[in-house]
Design an enzyme around this catalytic site. Structure first.
Site, PDB file in Angstrom:
ATOM      1  N   ASP A  33       0.862  -1.184   0.000  1.00 10.22           N
ATOM      2  CA  ASP A  33       0.000   0.000   0.000  1.00 10.22           C
ATOM      3  C   ASP A  33       0.894   1.228   0.000  1.00 10.22           C
ATOM      4  O   ASP A  33       1.648   1.453   0.955  1.00 10.22           O
ATOM      5  CB  ASP A  33      -0.901  -0.011   1.236  1.00 10.22           C
ATOM      6  N   HIS A  65      -0.007  -0.914  -4.860  1.00  9.75           N
ATOM      7  CA  HIS A  65      -1.311  -0.238  -4.845  1.00  9.75           C
ATOM      8  C   HIS A  65      -1.042   1.243  -4.635  1.00  9.75           C
ATOM      9  O   HIS A  65      -0.777   1.679  -3.511  1.00  9.75           O
ATOM     10  CB  HIS A  65      -2.171  -0.832  -3.718  1.00  9.75           C
ATOM     11  N   GLY A 145      -6.726   4.512   2.662  1.00  7.31           N
ATOM     12  CA  GLY A 145      -5.912   5.324   3.567  1.00  7.31           C
ATOM     13  C   GLY A 145      -5.464   4.612   4.818  1.00  7.31           C
ATOM     14  O   GLY A 145      -4.367   4.869   5.326  1.00  7.31           O
ATOM     15  N   PHE A 146      -6.287   3.680   5.308  1.00  8.18           N
ATOM     16  CA  PHE A 146      -5.908   3.059   6.582  1.00  8.18           C
ATOM     17  C   PHE A 146      -6.350   1.600   6.639  1.00  8.18           C
ATOM     18  O   PHE A 146      -7.338   1.219   5.997  1.00  8.18           O
ATOM     19  CB  PHE A 146      -6.556   3.836   7.752  1.00  8.18           C
ATOM     20  N   GLY A 147      -5.633   0.821   7.439  1.00  2.67           N
ATOM     21  CA  GLY A 147      -6.058  -0.542   7.699  1.00  2.67           C
ATOM     22  C   GLY A 147      -7.020  -0.550   8.871  1.00  2.67           C
ATOM     23  O   GLY A 147      -7.216   0.463   9.542  1.00  2.67           O
ATOM     24  N   GLY A 148      -7.645  -1.694   9.114  1.00  6.23           N
ATOM     25  CA  GLY A 148      -8.498  -1.864  10.286  1.00  6.23           C
ATOM     26  C   GLY A 148      -9.853  -1.179  10.212  1.00  6.23           C
ATOM     27  O   GLY A 148     -10.551  -1.046  11.221  1.00  6.23           O
ATOM     28  N   ASP A 174     -10.536  -5.145  -1.441  1.00  2.00           N
ATOM     29  CA  ASP A 174      -9.489  -4.721  -0.507  1.00  2.00           C
ATOM     30  C   ASP A 174     -10.079  -3.806   0.559  1.00  2.00           C
ATOM     31  O   ASP A 174     -10.593  -2.741   0.247  1.00  2.00           O
ATOM     32  CB  ASP A 174      -8.404  -3.981  -1.318  1.00  2.00           C
ATOM     33  N   GLY A 176     -11.127  -4.427   5.041  1.00  4.49           N
ATOM     34  CA  GLY A 176     -12.071  -5.056   5.978  1.00  4.49           C
ATOM     35  C   GLY A 176     -12.331  -6.519   5.684  1.00  4.49           C
ATOM     36  O   GLY A 176     -13.369  -7.069   6.060  1.00  4.49           O
ATOM     37  N   GLY A 196      -5.252  -6.981   5.331  1.00  5.14           N
ATOM     38  CA  GLY A 196      -4.126  -6.446   6.094  1.00  5.14           C
ATOM     39  C   GLY A 196      -4.219  -6.850   7.554  1.00  5.14           C
ATOM     40  O   GLY A 196      -3.577  -7.805   7.998  1.00  5.14           O
ATOM     41  N   SER A 197      -5.093  -6.159   8.292  1.00  2.02           N
ATOM     42  CA  SER A 197      -5.169  -6.385   9.755  1.00  2.02           C
ATOM     43  C   SER A 197      -5.473  -7.830  10.104  1.00  2.02           C
ATOM     44  O   SER A 197      -4.861  -8.405  10.999  1.00  2.02           O
ATOM     45  CB  SER A 197      -6.268  -5.509  10.368  1.00  2.02           C
TER      46      SER A 197
HETATM   47  C1  DX5 Z   1      -6.413   0.809   2.548  1.00  2.00           C
HETATM   48  C2  DX5 Z   1      -5.544  -0.240   1.897  1.00  2.00           C
HETATM   49  C3  DX5 Z   1      -5.936  -1.632   2.295  1.00  2.00           C
HETATM   50  C4  DX5 Z   1      -5.843  -1.839   3.785  1.00  2.00           C
HETATM   51  C5  DX5 Z   1      -6.347  -3.209   4.118  1.00  2.00           C
HETATM   52  O1  DX5 Z   1      -6.147   2.048   1.950  1.00  2.00           O
HETATM   53  O2  DX5 Z   1      -5.629  -0.160   0.493  1.00  2.00           O
HETATM   54  O3  DX5 Z   1      -5.075  -2.566   1.632  1.00  2.00           O
HETATM   55  O4  DX5 Z   1      -4.489  -1.726   4.181  1.00  2.00           O
HETATM   56  O5  DX5 Z   1      -6.290  -3.319   5.510  1.00  2.00           O
HETATM   57  P1  DX5 Z   1      -7.473  -4.109   6.259  1.00  2.00           P
HETATM   58  O6  DX5 Z   1      -7.470  -5.493   5.665  1.00  2.00           O
HETATM   59  O7  DX5 Z   1      -7.028  -4.056   7.693  1.00  2.00           O
HETATM   60  O8  DX5 Z   1      -8.730  -3.366   5.989  1.00  2.00           O
END
Ligand code: DX5
Length: 237
Positions: A33, A65, A145-148, A174, A176, A196-197
């Site tokens: 990412d 990405h 922008g963020f995971g989780g 991609d 959640g 990710g998370s």
């Molecule tokens: C968000 C990223 C995703 C995110 C996935 O901008 O593109 O790849 O890191 O993280 P989770 O699986 O925790 O939602």
């Protein structure tokens, strides 16, 4: 067969290298990412030149990405970085849509796969004129922008509608992705799940997390086998 790809948000190359090594042996691909603090408010490691040297040591294929503004300005560095797939955001081309046609040829002529991501609110119809050149349609199931973050259920309708119209075109989802959502996205036709998370924060570790997600693949997208396949399976007694 549905594929699971670990998604990595890294603030430094060392963190990135560590997270890649953790998934080697469990996944064939890993997603980097890349965030510039402008297209999205978050900022990550973002140095394709550094990657060029190091990525040769990794045993996973890399998809980048690009959550960055004006991706066409750094596309050559990403093409030469050793990644095997480049994912750009449709929304980063608004006002410069002619650039999509320009870079898709560059990426594919270099032998890489080309994917275009759309945010949850962006309809897949915006990709209509590019679809023949896009290898994978990438549908964000969270705001980038963020995971989780929490999975956005309405994107299921978009995935299903797209796959009904283009069953042969691969869709990657991609954001959640976990044990509650994996079955839902597979059931509507998603071909690649980025997580990710769920993978990196799983209590039993990375391998267990990927194995658990692959369990949903088996359940919702079992490998298709002919009679010979059935003949080898023990009959239920
Ligand atoms: C968000 C990223 C995703 C995110 C996935 O901008 O593109 O790849 O890191 O993280 P989770 O699986 O925790 O939602």
């Amino acid at each position: 067969m549905v594929e699971i790809i670990p998604a990595i948000i890294a603030k430094s190359f060392d963190e990135l290298h560590e997270k890649i090594k953790q998934v080697e042996g469990f996944a064939d691909w890993a997603q980097l990412d890349i965030m510039d603090g402008k297209f999205v408010s978050n900022k990550t490691w973002n140095n394709p030149v550094e990657l060029k040297v190091e990525s040769k040591k990794w045993k996973v294929k890399i998809e980048a990405h690009l959550m960055i503004m004006e991706p066409w300005k750094s596309i050559n560095e990403w093409i030469e970085s050793g990644v095997k797939r480049i994912i750009v955001h449709y929304e980063s081309f608004i006002g410069h849509l002619d650039k999509i046609g320009e870079i898709v040829d560059k990426v594919k002529n270099a032998g890489l796969e080309f994917s275009v991501a759309i945010n949850p609110a962006t309809p897949w119809s915006v990709l209509g004129s590019y679809l023949d050149k896009i290898d994978i349609v990438f549908m964000m199931t969270v705001e980038p922008g963020f995971g989780g973050q929490k999975f956005i259920e309405t994107v299921l309708l978009k995935v299903g509608d797209f796959k009904n119209n283009f069953p042969e075109k691969r869709v990657e989802v991609d954001g959640g992705i976990n044990v509650e959502t994996a079955g839902k996205v597979i059931a509507v036709g998603a071909d690649i799940l980025a997580a990710g998370s769920f993978i990196y924060k799983h209590r039993q570790g990375i391998g267990a997390a990927i194995k658990e997600l692959k369990g949903f693949v088996q359940k919702f997208d079992p490998p298709v086998g002919g009679d010979e396949f059935l003949a080898t399976k023990p009959l239920p007694h």
